[in-house]
Motif scaffolding. Structure first.
Motif, PDB file in Angstrom:
ATOM      1  N   THR A 114     -24.789  -6.322  -4.414  1.00  0.00           N
ATOM      2  CA  THR A 114     -25.953  -7.091  -4.874  1.00  0.00           C
ATOM      3  C   THR A 114     -25.730  -8.600  -4.772  1.00  0.00           C
ATOM      4  OG1 THR A 114     -25.198  -6.874  -7.162  1.00  0.00           O
ATOM      5  CG2 THR A 114     -26.833  -5.278  -6.386  1.00  0.00           C
ATOM      6  N   SER A 115     -24.513  -9.069  -4.966  1.00  0.00           N
ATOM      7  CA  SER A 115     -24.226 -10.502  -4.811  1.00  0.00           C
ATOM      8  C   SER A 115     -24.428 -10.928  -3.363  1.00  0.00           C
ATOM      9  CB  SER A 115     -22.797 -10.822  -5.244  1.00  0.00           C
ATOM     10  OG  SER A 115     -22.637 -10.595  -6.608  1.00  0.00           O
ATOM     11  N   GLU A 116     -23.991 -10.075  -2.461  1.00  0.00           N
ATOM     12  CA  GLU A 116     -24.164 -10.359  -1.033  1.00  0.00           C
ATOM     13  C   GLU A 116     -25.647 -10.336  -0.659  1.00  0.00           C
ATOM     14  OE1 GLU A 116     -22.971 -10.737   3.137  1.00  0.00           O
ATOM     15  OE2 GLU A 116     -22.164 -11.346   1.207  1.00  0.00           O
ATOM     16  N   MET A 117     -26.398  -9.397  -1.228  1.00  0.00           N
ATOM     17  CA  MET A 117     -27.832  -9.330  -0.961  1.00  0.00           C
ATOM     18  C   MET A 117     -28.521 -10.615  -1.433  1.00  0.00           C
ATOM     19  SD  MET A 117     -28.402  -5.373  -2.086  1.00  0.00           S
ATOM     20  CE  MET A 117     -30.162  -5.288  -1.874  1.00  0.00           C
ATOM     21  N   ALA A 118     -28.183 -11.076  -2.626  1.00  0.00           N
ATOM     22  CA  ALA A 118     -28.777 -12.307  -3.162  1.00  0.00           C
ATOM     23  C   ALA A 118     -28.419 -13.503  -2.290  1.00  0.00           C
ATOM     24  CB  ALA A 118     -28.310 -12.528  -4.602  1.00  0.00           C
ATOM     25  N   ARG A 119     -27.183 -13.556  -1.828  1.00  0.00           N
ATOM     26  CA  ARG A 119     -26.745 -14.650  -0.955  1.00  0.00           C
ATOM     27  C   ARG A 119     -27.527 -14.633   0.360  1.00  0.00           C
ATOM     28  NH1 ARG A 119     -24.104 -15.826   3.278  1.00  0.00           N
ATOM     29  NH2 ARG A 119     -23.500 -13.697   3.765  1.00  0.00           N
ATOM     30  N   ILE A 120     -27.687 -13.463   0.961  1.00  0.00           N
ATOM     31  CA  ILE A 120     -28.416 -13.337   2.230  1.00  0.00           C
ATOM     32  C   ILE A 120     -29.869 -13.786   2.057  1.00  0.00           C
ATOM     33  CG2 ILE A 120     -29.366 -11.640   3.854  1.00  0.00           C
ATOM     34  CD1 ILE A 120     -26.682 -10.128   3.589  1.00  0.00           C
ATOM     35  N   LEU A 121     -30.506 -13.342   0.968  1.00  0.00           N
ATOM     36  CA  LEU A 121     -31.903 -13.723   0.728  1.00  0.00           C
ATOM     37  C   LEU A 121     -32.040 -15.231   0.519  1.00  0.00           C
ATOM     38  CD1 LEU A 121     -32.970 -10.746  -1.521  1.00  0.00           C
ATOM     39  CD2 LEU A 121     -33.770 -11.223   0.810  1.00  0.00           C
ATOM     40  N   THR A 122     -31.099 -15.822  -0.222  1.00  0.00           N
ATOM     41  CA  THR A 122     -31.113 -17.265  -0.458  1.00  0.00           C
ATOM     42  C   THR A 122     -30.950 -18.024   0.853  1.00  0.00           C
ATOM     43  OG1 THR A 122     -30.189 -16.952  -2.665  1.00  0.00           O
ATOM     44  CG2 THR A 122     -29.990 -19.156  -1.708  1.00  0.00           C
ATOM     45  N   MET A 123     -30.002 -17.601   1.670  1.00  0.00           N
ATOM     46  CA  MET A 123     -29.762 -18.267   2.949  1.00  0.00           C
ATOM     47  C   MET A 123     -30.958 -18.108   3.892  1.00  0.00           C
ATOM     48  SD  MET A 123     -27.018 -19.759   2.352  1.00  0.00           S
ATOM     49  CE  MET A 123     -26.760 -20.475   3.953  1.00  0.00           C
ATOM     50  N   GLU A 124     -31.608 -16.945   3.863  1.00  0.00           N
ATOM     51  CA  GLU A 124     -32.787 -16.738   4.710  1.00  0.00           C
ATOM     52  C   GLU A 124     -33.937 -17.640   4.278  1.00  0.00           C
ATOM     53  OE1 GLU A 124     -35.227 -15.220   7.761  1.00  0.00           O
ATOM     54  OE2 GLU A 124     -33.055 -15.275   7.490  1.00  0.00           O
TER      55      GLU A 124
ATOM     56  N   VAL B  97     -32.128 -16.313  -6.666  1.00  0.00           N
ATOM     57  CA  VAL B  97     -32.296 -14.896  -6.379  1.00  0.00           C
ATOM     58  C   VAL B  97     -31.273 -14.095  -7.175  1.00  0.00           C
ATOM     59  CG1 VAL B  97     -32.293 -13.103  -4.598  1.00  0.00           C
ATOM     60  CG2 VAL B  97     -33.065 -15.411  -4.030  1.00  0.00           C
ATOM     61  N   VAL B  98     -31.755 -13.054  -7.846  1.00  0.00           N
ATOM     62  CA  VAL B  98     -30.895 -12.096  -8.541  1.00  0.00           C
ATOM     63  C   VAL B  98     -31.299 -10.719  -8.052  1.00  0.00           C
ATOM     64  CG1 VAL B  98     -30.241 -11.119 -10.774  1.00  0.00           C
ATOM     65  CG2 VAL B  98     -30.721 -13.562 -10.583  1.00  0.00           C
ATOM     66  N   VAL B  99     -30.323  -9.911  -7.661  1.00  0.00           N
ATOM     67  CA  VAL B  99     -30.594  -8.544  -7.234  1.00  0.00           C
ATOM     68  C   VAL B  99     -29.944  -7.606  -8.240  1.00  0.00           C
ATOM     69  CG1 VAL B  99     -30.341  -6.825  -5.409  1.00  0.00           C
ATOM     70  CG2 VAL B  99     -30.672  -9.233  -4.814  1.00  0.00           C
ATOM     71  N   VAL B 100     -30.741  -6.685  -8.779  1.00  0.00           N
ATOM     72  CA  VAL B 100     -30.265  -5.736  -9.784  1.00  0.00           C
ATOM     73  C   VAL B 100     -30.179  -4.362  -9.137  1.00  0.00           C
ATOM     74  CG1 VAL B 100     -30.743  -4.691 -12.035  1.00  0.00           C
ATOM     75  CG2 VAL B 100     -31.402  -7.076 -11.589  1.00  0.00           C
ATOM     76  N   ASP B 101     -29.034  -3.717  -9.273  1.00  0.00           N
ATOM     77  CA  ASP B 101     -28.828  -2.363  -8.753  1.00  0.00           C
ATOM     78  C   ASP B 101     -29.369  -1.378  -9.782  1.00  0.00           C
ATOM     79  OD1 ASP B 101     -27.943   0.077  -7.802  1.00  0.00           O
ATOM     80  OD2 ASP B 101     -25.892  -0.588  -7.444  1.00  0.00           O
ATOM     81  N   LEU B 102     -30.460  -0.710  -9.465  1.00  0.00           N
ATOM     82  CA  LEU B 102     -31.083   0.235 -10.402  1.00  0.00           C
ATOM     83  C   LEU B 102     -30.454   1.620 -10.344  1.00  0.00           C
ATOM     84  CD1 LEU B 102     -34.821  -0.740  -9.854  1.00  0.00           C
ATOM     85  CD2 LEU B 102     -33.291  -1.473 -11.691  1.00  0.00           C
ATOM     86  N   THR B 103     -29.497   1.822  -9.449  1.00  0.00           N
ATOM     87  CA  THR B 103     -28.850   3.136  -9.354  1.00  0.00           C
ATOM     88  C   THR B 103     -27.703   3.281 -10.340  1.00  0.00           C
ATOM     89  OG1 THR B 103     -27.298   2.447  -7.611  1.00  0.00           O
ATOM     90  CG2 THR B 103     -29.449   3.310  -6.913  1.00  0.00           C
ATOM     91  N   ASN B 104     -27.249   2.162 -10.922  1.00  0.00           N
ATOM     92  CA  ASN B 104     -26.193   2.210 -11.934  1.00  0.00           C
ATOM     93  C   ASN B 104     -26.795   2.552 -13.288  1.00  0.00           C
ATOM     94  OD1 ASN B 104     -23.932   1.630 -10.417  1.00  0.00           O
ATOM     95  ND2 ASN B 104     -24.195  -0.562 -10.618  1.00  0.00           N
TER      96      ASN B 104
ATOM     97  N   THR C 152     -20.058  -2.113  -1.224  1.00  0.00           N
ATOM     98  CA  THR C 152     -18.943  -2.116  -2.165  1.00  0.00           C
ATOM     99  C   THR C 152     -18.022  -0.947  -1.820  1.00  0.00           C
ATOM    100  OG1 THR C 152     -20.159  -0.745  -3.735  1.00  0.00           O
ATOM    101  CG2 THR C 152     -20.363  -3.137  -3.986  1.00  0.00           C
ATOM    102  N   LYS C 153     -16.896  -0.859  -2.496  1.00  0.00           N
ATOM    103  CA  LYS C 153     -15.940   0.218  -2.225  1.00  0.00           C
ATOM    104  C   LYS C 153     -16.521   1.599  -2.472  1.00  0.00           C
ATOM    105  CE  LYS C 153     -11.918  -2.610  -3.040  1.00  0.00           C
ATOM    106  NZ  LYS C 153     -10.734  -2.896  -3.835  1.00  0.00           N
ATOM    107  N   ASP C 154     -17.510   1.689  -3.370  1.00  0.00           N
ATOM    108  CA  ASP C 154     -18.117   2.993  -3.652  1.00  0.00           C
ATOM    109  C   ASP C 154     -19.345   3.271  -2.773  1.00  0.00           C
ATOM    110  OD1 ASP C 154     -19.797   1.191  -4.835  1.00  0.00           O
ATOM    111  OD2 ASP C 154     -19.664   2.027  -6.844  1.00  0.00           O
ATOM    112  N   GLY C 155     -19.578   2.428  -1.751  1.00  0.00           N
ATOM    113  CA  GLY C 155     -20.610   2.706  -0.770  1.00  0.00           C
ATOM    114  C   GLY C 155     -21.981   2.111  -1.037  1.00  0.00           C
TER     115      GLY C 155
END
Length: 108
Positions: free
Chosen positions: A69-79, A91-98, A62-65
């Motif tokens: 998470t949406s891209e991660m979920a997409r990659i996992l689904t496609m794999e 697949v849902v990916v939750v960012d725990l750093t927020n 993302t812009k903040d580095g």
């Protein structure tokens, strides 16, 4: 599994309520986890937990580095599809750093 698919059936609301049981899990913070992957059997049937970081390492940021998470979920689904998963894949990916977001669950 058949019961979990009945969550939306109005005539079964007495036995299968649509209100999720939610709680904050402190143990995730103790292990310093950055992301939580919540997925259906379609992912876990073809992929092990320790494969996840390698598979999503190419995700865009993302812009903040942070990893998107949406891209991660997409990659996992496609794999999972690439590995010929024979089950439903969610697949849902939750960012725990927020910081935590206040949520409210409702149901009929």
């Amino acid at each position: 599994l058949a019961v979990s698919r009945a969550v939306g059936d109005l005539h079964l609301k007495r036995w299968v309520p649509g209100i999720p049981d939610m709680r904050e899990e402190q143990s995730l913070r103790r292990v310093r986890a950055k992301y939580l992957v919540i997925a259906s059997d379609g992912l876990w049937d073809v992929m092990a937990n320790d494969e996840i970081p390698r598979v999503v390492s190419g995700a865009k940021h993302t812009k903040d580095g942070r990893l998107d998470t949406s891209e991660m979920a997409r990659i996992l689904t496609m794999e999972a599809c690439r590995r010929h998963s024979m089950d439903n894949i969610t697949v849902v990916v939750v960012d725990l750093t927020n910081p935590p977001v206040q949520t409210q669950a409702t149901g009929l």
